[in-house]
Design an enzyme around this catalytic site. Sequence first.
Site, PDB file in Angstrom:
ATOM      1  CB  THR A 157     -17.754 -22.326  22.138  1.00 20.07           C
ATOM      2  OG1 THR A 157     -19.019 -22.175  21.535  1.00 20.07           O
ATOM      3  CG2 THR A 157     -17.769 -21.689  23.491  1.00 20.07           C
ATOM      4  NE  ARG A 209     -28.259 -22.382  19.099  1.00 14.37           N
ATOM      5  CZ  ARG A 209     -27.042 -22.636  19.562  1.00 14.37           C
ATOM      6  NH1 ARG A 209     -26.159 -21.689  19.692  1.00 14.37           N
ATOM      7  NH2 ARG A 209     -26.714 -23.860  19.922  1.00 14.37           N
ATOM      8  CB  VAL A 210     -29.877 -18.073  23.384  1.00 10.92           C
ATOM      9  CG1 VAL A 210     -28.926 -18.128  24.560  1.00 10.92           C
ATOM     10  CG2 VAL A 210     -30.170 -16.622  23.006  1.00 10.92           C
ATOM     11  N   GLY A 211     -27.642 -20.545  22.667  1.00 12.63           N
ATOM     12  CA  GLY A 211     -27.180 -21.889  23.001  1.00 12.63           C
ATOM     13  C   GLY A 211     -26.874 -22.052  24.475  1.00 12.63           C
ATOM     14  CG  ASP A 212     -23.839 -24.900  25.403  1.00  8.97           C
ATOM     15  OD1 ASP A 212     -23.806 -24.387  24.252  1.00  8.97           O
ATOM     16  OD2 ASP A 212     -22.863 -25.491  25.893  1.00  8.97           O
ATOM     17  CB  THR A 225     -16.888 -26.282  23.250  1.00  8.75           C
ATOM     18  OG1 THR A 225     -17.000 -26.113  21.828  1.00  8.75           O
ATOM     19  CG2 THR A 225     -15.833 -27.343  23.537  1.00  8.75           C
ATOM     20  N   GLY A 226     -19.678 -27.457  22.056  1.00  7.75           N
ATOM     21  CA  GLY A 226     -20.332 -28.499  21.271  1.00  7.75           C
ATOM     22  C   GLY A 226     -21.725 -28.049  20.895  1.00  7.75           C
ATOM     23  N   GLY A 278     -24.931 -26.954  21.467  1.00  7.63           N
ATOM     24  CA  GLY A 278     -25.488 -26.379  22.684  1.00  7.63           C
ATOM     25  C   GLY A 278     -26.837 -26.904  23.111  1.00  7.63           C
TER      26      GLY A 278
END
Length: 293
Positions: free
Chosen positions: A164, A192-195, A214-215, A217
């Site tokens: 990210t 899929r939705v991350g952080d 970043t990482g 999520g």
Amino acid sequence: MKNIKTKQSNIALALHGGAGKYVKSEQDAQIEHLHSVAAQGHCMLMDGSTALDVVEALAILLEDAGLYVAGKGTGPNSAGEYELDACIMDGHSRSVGAVAALKGYKNPVRVARCVMEHTPHVMLAGRGAETFAALQNCAPVEKPLEYYILHGVTRLPHELDTGTIGVVARDSQGRLAAATSTGGLLGKMAGRVGDSPLPGAGCWADERVAVSCTGQGEFFIKAATAADVSARMAYAKTPLKAAAKAALKDMQKQGGYGGVIALGSTGQPTMPFTSQGMRRAWIDKAGTIKVDV
Ligand code: ASP
């Protein structure tokens, strides 16, 4: 004159191009690019741009580079499609806009800012976000297979790397802003939705602090990492550096890896990470641009 100096000494900036594995063959281009993006941000802040305008402009440069897993550098999901997430937040007003699982637009952070400024909502996802982006004249991706750099990734999400982009800035008026934009984990499941687009998880700005994460999520969501930095500062009176480190540690306890960049209302940014590396740039106390991976 004194006033100008005082105001310029308020400014601060940090950006990241993602946490993850150290890939030596990619580092030189990323280092050079991060340096030039930070230099442009420095000029904008020195010229009096708002923190919000700076984080958006720099996030767009990072999205357009194709060097990070965001914008042009996004990889396909398990259905072979490109779904992007982004969030932008103004700490001064707490205004925030976000998009999730957005297909077909070059700069998700631009669409996120439009959501913030031209809707009563915080986040738009999928088809609705795309219809809105078209109405806002956001730049489309006409031919995904020509535009995106990565094609045909067939590995599974748990094997895959992160990357990210994010920016935090403090302007000459002391206002803070943050932006995070991502193509998500490479090979992620469709939908899929991350952080990254979730205020409080992968992005946050208020009067105390601006944070971009970043990482992996899923773990940043479970730990509400970005908002946790601010909460530790507000309720436990923990200083910025220790607050960011502790919030990251709590994320790590949930099982993930990654990093954060965080900037308070005074002083320098802090950029802890638990991954092998984190591509990052910042302006130091003397006004020099620093880059590290
Ligand atoms: N946090 C992002 C996500 O999980 C990935 C990354 O930081 O590279 O979508």
